[in-house]
Design a protein around this motif. Sequence first.
Motif, PDB file in Angstrom:
ATOM      1  N   ARG A  39       0.837  -1.200   0.000  1.00 16.58           N
ATOM      2  CA  ARG A  39       0.000   0.000   0.000  1.00 16.58           C
ATOM      3  C   ARG A  39       0.877   1.257   0.000  1.00 16.58           C
ATOM      4  O   ARG A  39       0.621   2.212  -0.716  1.00 16.58           O
ATOM      5  N   ARG A  40       1.925   1.253   0.786  1.00 15.48           N
ATOM      6  CA  ARG A  40       2.839   2.394   0.843  1.00 15.48           C
ATOM      7  C   ARG A  40       3.538   2.592  -0.503  1.00 15.48           C
ATOM      8  O   ARG A  40       3.685   3.727  -0.976  1.00 15.48           O
ATOM      9  N   GLU A  41       3.962   1.511  -1.116  1.00 17.13           N
ATOM     10  CA  GLU A  41       4.600   1.607  -2.435  1.00 17.13           C
ATOM     11  C   GLU A  41       3.631   2.197  -3.459  1.00 17.13           C
ATOM     12  O   GLU A  41       4.016   3.043  -4.277  1.00 17.13           O
ATOM     13  N   LEU A  42       2.385   1.771  -3.410  1.00 18.08           N
ATOM     14  CA  LEU A  42       1.364   2.309  -4.312  1.00 18.08           C
ATOM     15  C   LEU A  42       1.162   3.803  -4.061  1.00 18.08           C
ATOM     16  O   LEU A  42       1.119   4.600  -4.999  1.00 18.08           O
ATOM     17  N   GLN A  43       1.074   4.186  -2.804  1.00 15.17           N
ATOM     18  CA  GLN A  43       0.852   5.587  -2.446  1.00 15.17           C
ATOM     19  C   GLN A  43       1.992   6.472  -2.939  1.00 15.17           C
ATOM     20  O   GLN A  43       1.764   7.511  -3.575  1.00 15.17           O
ATOM     21  N   VAL A  44       3.211   6.062  -2.678  1.00 16.50           N
ATOM     22  CA  VAL A  44       4.379   6.845  -3.090  1.00 16.50           C
ATOM     23  C   VAL A  44       4.452   6.941  -4.620  1.00 16.50           C
ATOM     24  O   VAL A  44       4.728   8.007  -5.178  1.00 16.50           O
ATOM     25  N   SER A  45       4.157   5.839  -5.290  1.00 16.65           N
ATOM     26  CA  SER A  45       4.199   5.826  -6.756  1.00 16.65           C
ATOM     27  C   SER A  45       3.154   6.754  -7.355  1.00 16.65           C
ATOM     28  O   SER A  45       3.436   7.479  -8.314  1.00 16.65           O
ATOM     29  N   MET A  46       1.955   6.745  -6.796  1.00 15.10           N
ATOM     30  CA  MET A  46       0.908   7.630  -7.311  1.00 15.10           C
ATOM     31  C   MET A  46       1.272   9.093  -7.075  1.00 15.10           C
ATOM     32  O   MET A  46       1.043   9.939  -7.934  1.00 15.10           O
ATOM     33  N   GLN A  47       1.837   9.392  -5.926  1.00 17.68           N
ATOM     34  CA  GLN A  47       2.242  10.772  -5.648  1.00 17.68           C
ATOM     35  C   GLN A  47       3.370  11.219  -6.572  1.00 17.68           C
ATOM     36  O   GLN A  47       3.447  12.381  -6.949  1.00 17.68           O
ATOM     37  N   LYS A  48       4.232  10.291  -6.929  1.00 22.74           N
ATOM     38  CA  LYS A  48       5.377  10.625  -7.774  1.00 22.74           C
ATOM     39  C   LYS A  48       5.003  10.715  -9.257  1.00 22.74           C
ATOM     40  O   LYS A  48       5.441  11.631  -9.952  1.00 22.74           O
ATOM     41  N   LEU A  98      -7.818  -0.286  -4.429  1.00 24.15           N
ATOM     42  CA  LEU A  98      -6.960   0.873  -4.677  1.00 24.15           C
ATOM     43  C   LEU A  98      -6.032   0.644  -5.870  1.00 24.15           C
ATOM     44  O   LEU A  98      -5.808   1.557  -6.672  1.00 24.15           O
ATOM     45  N   ILE A  99      -5.505  -0.556  -5.985  1.00 26.28           N
ATOM     46  CA  ILE A  99      -4.608  -0.870  -7.110  1.00 26.28           C
ATOM     47  C   ILE A  99      -5.371  -0.756  -8.427  1.00 26.28           C
ATOM     48  O   ILE A  99      -4.869  -0.180  -9.395  1.00 26.28           O
ATOM     49  N   ASN A 100      -6.587  -1.292  -8.454  1.00 29.22           N
ATOM     50  CA  ASN A 100      -7.395  -1.199  -9.680  1.00 29.22           C
ATOM     51  C   ASN A 100      -7.724   0.254 -10.021  1.00 29.22           C
ATOM     52  O   ASN A 100      -7.654   0.659 -11.187  1.00 29.22           O
ATOM     53  N   GLN A 101      -8.064   1.043  -9.014  1.00 30.05           N
ATOM     54  CA  GLN A 101      -8.359   2.460  -9.248  1.00 30.05           C
ATOM     55  C   GLN A 101      -7.110   3.213  -9.715  1.00 30.05           C
ATOM     56  O   GLN A 101      -7.188   4.068 -10.598  1.00 30.05           O
ATOM     57  N   ALA A 102      -5.973   2.896  -9.119  1.00 28.92           N
ATOM     58  CA  ALA A 102      -4.723   3.557  -9.502  1.00 28.92           C
ATOM     59  C   ALA A 102      -4.376   3.260 -10.959  1.00 28.92           C
ATOM     60  O   ALA A 102      -3.952   4.154 -11.706  1.00 28.92           O
ATOM     61  N   ALA A 103      -4.555   2.012 -11.366  1.00 30.47           N
ATOM     62  CA  ALA A 103      -4.260   1.639 -12.751  1.00 30.47           C
ATOM     63  C   ALA A 103      -5.186   2.389 -13.710  1.00 30.47           C
ATOM     64  O   ALA A 103      -4.732   2.921 -14.737  1.00 30.47           O
ATOM     65  N   GLN A 104      -6.463   2.460 -13.373  1.00 34.96           N
ATOM     66  CA  GLN A 104      -7.406   3.178 -14.236  1.00 34.96           C
ATOM     67  C   GLN A 104      -7.048   4.657 -14.325  1.00 34.96           C
ATOM     68  O   GLN A 104      -7.079   5.257 -15.403  1.00 34.96           O
TER      69      GLN A 104
END
Length: 118
Positions: A39-48, A98-104
């Motif tokens: 989850r943290r990796e996803l969060q940091v990646s989306m912010q970046k 969250l992963i599915n939403q991030a990919a979309q």
Amino acid sequence: LVKPNSPPVKLPEKAGEKSIARMDKIRNSKGPLPTADLRRELQVSMQKYAPVYRNADDLKKGKDVIVEIMKKYKDVGIKDRTMVWNTDLIETLELENLINQAAQEMYAAEARQESRGA
């Protein structure tokens, strides 16, 4: 709209079994990766890679990063196997969403070139 005195709706014989099987699969997952770490990796990646002000290079790179995070989800493991107040299970189910939403979001933002947070 249900009319008065109408017969009850007949559900398929195995209605809901896929949902229960999915939840049990996640509840019993024994992977080495804690939910919080991914989850943290996803969060940091989306912010970046998908911040408010976006550019084409970051979004293109972000698509690849999200695909890698999606692949890692299969390695998530949870320790709590109970069915009562299982926050570990809930957080893991939320992470999948969250992963599915991030990919979309990442793919849509990269495709929408006319507006990049201006």
